[in-house]
Design a protein around this motif. Structure first.
Motif, PDB file in Angstrom:
ATOM      1  N   ARG A 192       0.852  -1.183   0.000  1.00  0.00           N
ATOM      2  CA  ARG A 192       0.000   0.000   0.000  1.00  0.00           C
ATOM      3  C   ARG A 192       0.892   1.238   0.000  1.00  0.00           C
ATOM      4  N   PRO A 193       0.360   2.396  -0.447  1.00  0.00           N
ATOM      5  CA  PRO A 193       1.178   3.610  -0.437  1.00  0.00           C
ATOM      6  C   PRO A 193       1.735   3.926   0.949  1.00  0.00           C
ATOM      7  N   GLN A 194       0.902   3.771   1.987  1.00  0.00           N
ATOM      8  CA  GLN A 194       1.353   4.099   3.334  1.00  0.00           C
ATOM      9  C   GLN A 194       2.443   3.161   3.824  1.00  0.00           C
ATOM     10  N   SER A 195       2.383   1.873   3.445  1.00  0.00           N
ATOM     11  CA  SER A 195       3.417   0.935   3.887  1.00  0.00           C
ATOM     12  C   SER A 195       4.754   1.256   3.231  1.00  0.00           C
ATOM     13  N   LEU A 255       6.117   4.264   5.112  1.00  0.00           N
ATOM     14  CA  LEU A 255       6.608   3.841   6.419  1.00  0.00           C
ATOM     15  C   LEU A 255       7.995   3.214   6.303  1.00  0.00           C
ATOM     16  N   ALA A 256       8.202   2.374   5.300  1.00  0.00           N
ATOM     17  CA  ALA A 256       9.514   1.754   5.090  1.00  0.00           C
ATOM     18  C   ALA A 256      10.573   2.819   4.811  1.00  0.00           C
ATOM     19  N   LEU A 257      10.237   3.813   4.002  1.00  0.00           N
ATOM     20  CA  LEU A 257      11.195   4.877   3.683  1.00  0.00           C
ATOM     21  C   LEU A 257      11.546   5.692   4.924  1.00  0.00           C
ATOM     22  N   LEU A 258      10.559   5.966   5.774  1.00  0.00           N
ATOM     23  CA  LEU A 258      10.821   6.743   6.989  1.00  0.00           C
ATOM     24  C   LEU A 258      11.707   5.970   7.964  1.00  0.00           C
ATOM     25  N   VAL A 259      11.497   4.663   8.068  1.00  0.00           N
ATOM     26  CA  VAL A 259      12.348   3.856   8.944  1.00  0.00           C
ATOM     27  C   VAL A 259      13.791   3.916   8.467  1.00  0.00           C
ATOM     28  N   VAL A 260      14.003   3.839   7.159  1.00  0.00           N
ATOM     29  CA  VAL A 260      15.360   3.890   6.611  1.00  0.00           C
ATOM     30  C   VAL A 260      16.013   5.247   6.891  1.00  0.00           C
ATOM     31  N   GLU A 274       8.313   6.099  -6.996  1.00  0.00           N
ATOM     32  CA  GLU A 274       8.755   7.488  -7.124  1.00  0.00           C
ATOM     33  C   GLU A 274       7.812   8.424  -6.373  1.00  0.00           C
ATOM     34  N   ASP A 275       6.503   8.175  -6.484  1.00  0.00           N
ATOM     35  CA  ASP A 275       5.530   9.020  -5.787  1.00  0.00           C
ATOM     36  C   ASP A 275       5.674   8.898  -4.277  1.00  0.00           C
ATOM     37  N   ALA A 276       5.946   7.670  -3.801  1.00  0.00           N
ATOM     38  CA  ALA A 276       6.116   7.467  -2.360  1.00  0.00           C
ATOM     39  C   ALA A 276       7.339   8.234  -1.852  1.00  0.00           C
TER      40      ALA A 276
END
Length: 637
Positions: A179-182, A185-190, A280-282
Motif C-alpha cells: 500500500r502507499p502508506q506501507s 513507512l519503510a522509507l521513513l524507517v530507513v 517514485e511518488d512514495a
C-alpha cells in the motif's frame, strides 16, 4: 551475527505446513521466492526441495501405464507427470485459479468460497457451527482453521513478544503491505538513523499522553468533524504526522525496550492521493511531508536536503529530487550506471547542485528472464558529475587521448627499429658486425657497430618513454574515480564530499538501513528488516544486524536472481555526524512504557509459575489416585 527474530503463525494446516518449510529454507540462506518455487516443484517434499536448491535435478517417475492401474488415467494427458508422494499433497482444489507464488499459496477474496471450505471442513469432522459456544473439534477452533482475509492473527496477538530482547533490533510494522502508506513507512524507517534529520525531528517537544495501547494497530474511525475546513484538517494531519515521526524516531533507539510497534497512527494521517504502484511518488511524498512538517511545525527548513539541480546541454536547469536510472542504463554497478547517464548521454547532463540526501531509484525490467547482478558501493563522490569538475574531466580525457596517440606513435617507431619487411634488423646488423670482425674491413665494422649501439640506445629511450606515457594514460582514465580525485588534488581544487550509503529499499517488506545506536557490534552497523503477511495482513517479521559485505552479497543475489528494483539512499558524510538528543517529554513517555512492559513481563512470569505449580499438584493428585486404586485392587484380589 546478532539476530533478533519474531515469528507468529495462524493455525490453518495448509499454511502452517507451507510457511514452516519456507521459513526453514529461508534460514538456510535461500530467498522466499526460491523456497516457494522449490517446494512447488518438489510437490512440497522438504528434502527434495533442498536437493533442488543445491543443484540436484528433481527425478520424476515415468507416466502411468495401463499395467499400473492405480495411476491409470481415463483421459491420458501428454503433459502430466507421475506423483511419487500423493499422500503428502494438500487438497488445493478449493483454491480455484487464484493461487499465487507467495507464501500463502492462495489469495481468497470470495466469501462464498470461504464458507464452502469451512462448511465442508465441519461436515467432514462431524461438527457444525450452529452453536457458537461449541465450535471446536479436538481442541482446534474451526474459525482459526481457515481464517478470513479480514482477521488473520498478527504479531500484536502475542504479548509475550513485546519486550525487546538484549541486542534485539526494533521494528515498525504496517497493518498491510503493498500500500502507499506501507511504502512511506519503510522509507521513513530507513531515514530515521540519519543524525542530521534526527536533530531536526527532535528539535521540538510535544506533550505525549500515555496510552497503554499506543503501540497497537488502530481501527480507522471516520470521526472527522464536517465543520472543519479541508485546510484546517490538512494542518492537523501535518502536525500529527510530525508528532508520530518523532515518536517512531525515538522508538528506533535504545531509549525504548519495546520490540515492535504499529505504524498505523502515522499511516492514517498520510494522504492517499497518489498511485499505488509507483515508488517514485512514495519517495516524493516522504520528502514533501518531511519538508512541510519541518517548516510549518518545527520551524526548520530542510527543503534543500532533498533538492538536486541538473543542467542539460548548457541550457535550462531542472530540479530533481529522485535520480532515476532505467534497466538499460544502470549496468553492473552504480558507478558504471552514473558514468553512462552523465558522460555518454546526448543531453550532456551535469549536477549544478547535489543535495545532502541523494536518492537513487534503479528500475528493473520485467521482460528480462535473468538480469545482471548490481553492485552497490558503500560510498562514492557524486560531485565528480557536477559542473565544478567538468572542465578538469574534459582536460583529463584530452590528455588520455593524446597519450594514446603518442603511445601508438612510439610503438610504430619501435617496430621500425626492430624489423623491416618481416626481417629482424637488429639481428642482421649484429651478424654483419660479427662477420666484419673476422675481416680487414675495420672502418665498415666500426660503422655498423656504432649504428647497432645507437639503435639500442634509441630503443631503450623509446621503451622508457612508452612506460611514462602508459602511466599517464592510466592516470587519466576517468572511469577510475580515484584518478579524478587525485587530479583534483593535484590542481589544488577542493575535493567533492563523500556520500555514504545509509539505506537500501527493495520493497516495503524488505529493506536495509545503517545505524550506530541500534547495533551492539562495531562492524555490524546494518539492519535488515523483512516482514511477512497473510492475506495482505502483516503477520510476522524478522530483524538482524550485519556488516556491509552481507548487505552487498544480498543485493547482488537479489538483483541477479529475482530482477529486483532498488531505492538507494546516499547521505553526505558531514550530515551523518552528530548525536541527536531525544526530547525530555518523549524520553518520559518511553520510561512509562518500559515500566509497563517490565510489569507485564513479571505478571506473565508469575502466572506461568502458578500454572506450573497447579499442574504439578494435579499430577501429584493423579499419582495418589492411581496408587489408591492399585491398593484397592490388590486387597480385593
Amino acid at each position: 551475527m546478532a539476530t533478533h527474530t519474531h515469528t507468529f503463525r495462524i493455525t490453518n494446516h495448509i499454511i502452517i505446513m507451507t510457511m514452516d518449510k519456507v521459513r526453514r529454507l529461508q534460514e538456510m540462506g535461500f530467498s522466499e521466492e526460491q523456497a516457494v518455487s522449490a517446494l512447488k516443484l518438489s510437490n512440497n517434499v522438504f528434502e527434495v526441495a533442498i536437493g533442488y536448491l543445491f543443484g540436484e535435478p528433481i527425478d520424476q517417475p515415468p507416466p502411468a501405464t495401463v499395467e499400473n492401474k492405480e495411476n491409470t488415467q481415463i483421459v491420458p494427458y501428454k503433459d502430466t507427470v507421475g506423483v511419487s508422494n500423493p499422500q503428502d499433497i494438500p487438497d488445493l482444489s478449493l483454491l480455484g485459479d487464484s493461487a499465487t507464488n507467495n507464501v500463502q499459496w492462495g489469495n481468497f477474496e470470495d466469501d462464498n468460497l470461504l464458507d464452502t471450505y469451512e462448511n465442508e471442513y465441519v461436515e467432514n469432522n462431524g461438527d457444525n457451527d450452529d452453536n457458537d459456544d461449541d465450535d471446536e473439534d479436538d481442541g482446534v477452533p474451526v474459525n482459526n482453521h481457515y481464517p478470513r482475509q479480514d482477521s488473520p492473527e498478527t504479531a500484536f496477538d502475542f504479548p509475550a513478544g513485546f519486550l525487546r530482547e538484549q541486542g534485539g533490533v526494533p521494528a515498525v510494522l504496517p497493518s498491510e503491505l503493498s500500500r502507499p502508506q506501507s511504502r512511506i513507512l519503510a522509507l521513513l524507517v530507513v531515514l530515521s538513523q540519519i543524525e542530521s534529520l534526527r536533530e531536526v525531528i527532535f528539535s521540538k517537544k510535544f506533550d505525549y499522553e500515555f496510552d497503554e495501547n499506543w503501540f497497537t494497530p488502530k481501527v480507522s474511525n471516520e470521526d472527522d468533524n464536517d465543520e472543519v475546513s479541508e485546510e484546517e484538517q490538512d494542518k492537523e494531519n501535518l502536525y500529527r504526522f510530525v508528532v508520530e515521526v518523532q515518536r517512531i524516531f525515538g522508538f528506533l533507539s535504545p531509549v525504548s525496550k519495546r520490540a515492535f510497534i504499529s505504524g498505523d497512527s502515522l499511516c492514517k494521517v498520510i494522504p492517499d492521493d497518489y498511485e499505488d504502484d509507483i515508488w517514485e511518488d512514495a519517495i516524493k511524498k516522504v520528502q514533501l511531508l518531511l519538508s512541510l512538517g519541518s517548516k510549518n511545525v518545527l520551524e526548520k527548513d530542510i527543503t534543500t536536503y532533498f533538492e538536486n539541480e541538473v543542467e542539460c546541454n548548457d541550457e535550462e536547469r531542472t530540479g530533481l529530487t529522485v535520480l532515476q536510472m532505467d534497466y538499460d542504463t544502470r549496468g553492473s554497478n552504480l558507478q558504471e550506471g552514473l558514468d553512462t547517464l552523465f558522460w555518454e548521454s546526448e543531453l550532456r547532463p551535469v549536477f549544478t547542485k547535489v543535495a545532502p540526501y541523494l536518492t537513487i531509484q534503479l528500475y528493473n525490467d520485467e521482460d528480462v528472464y535473468q538480469s545482471q547482478q548490481f553492485e552497490v558501493p558503500e560510498y562514492f563522490y557524486p560531485g565528480v558529475y557536477s559542473d565544478t569538475y567538468q572542465p578538469l574531466i574534459t582536460k583529463m580525457n584530452h590528455k588520455r587521448l593524446n597519450a594514446h596517440k603518442e603511445r601508438s606513435s612510439i610503438t610504430t617507431k619501435l617496430l621500425s627499429l626492430s624489423s623491416f619487411e618481416g626481417k629482424k634488423i637488429k639481428k642482421i646488423i649484429q651478424n654483419s658486425v660479427d662477420y666484419l670482425a673476422t675481416t680487414e674491413e675495420t672502418a665498415a665494422h666500426d660503422d655498423l657497430r656504432n649504428l647497432s649501439e645507437k639503435m639500442k640506445d634509441e630503443t631503450n629511450a623509446l621503451n622508457e618513454r612508452i612506460r611514462i606515457v602508459g602511466q599517464d594514460y592510466s592516470k587519466m582514465d576517468t572511469k577510475n574515480h580515484a584518478n579524478i580525485l587525485q587530479e583534483i588534488e593535484n590542481e589544488g581544487l577542493e575535493l567533492p564530499e563523500k556520500y555514504v550509503l545509509t539505506g537500501v529499499v527493495i520493497s516495503d517488506n524488505e529493506y536495509f538501513y545503517k545505524t550506530k545506536q541500534l547495533s551492539q557490534y562495531e562492524k555490524e552497523e546494518w539492519v535488515f528488516t523483512t516482514i511477512d503477511s497473510v492475506y495482505g495482513k502483516v503477520s510476522d517479521y524478522r530483524t538482524e544486524t550485519m556488516n556491509f559485505d552481507a548487505v552487498q552479497s544480498f543485493v547482488l543475489e537479489e538483483t541477479k536472481v529475482n530482477n529486483r528494483q532498488l531505492v538507494l539512499f546516499y547521505t553526505a558524510e558531514s550530515y551523518t555526524k552528530g548525536n541527536a538528543e531525544i526530547p525530555d517529554t518523549l524520553a518520559e513517555f518511553f520510561a512509562k512504557d518500559n515500566e509497563l512492559l517490565e510489569n507485564q513481563a513479571e505478571e506473565r512470569t508469575s502466572t506461568s509459575e502458578t500454572q506450573e505449580m497447579e499442574l504439578d499438584d494435579e499430577e501429584e493428585e493423579e499419582v495418589k489416585s492411581d496408587t489408591n486404586l492399585e491398593d484397592e485392587s490388590s486387597v480385593t484380589s
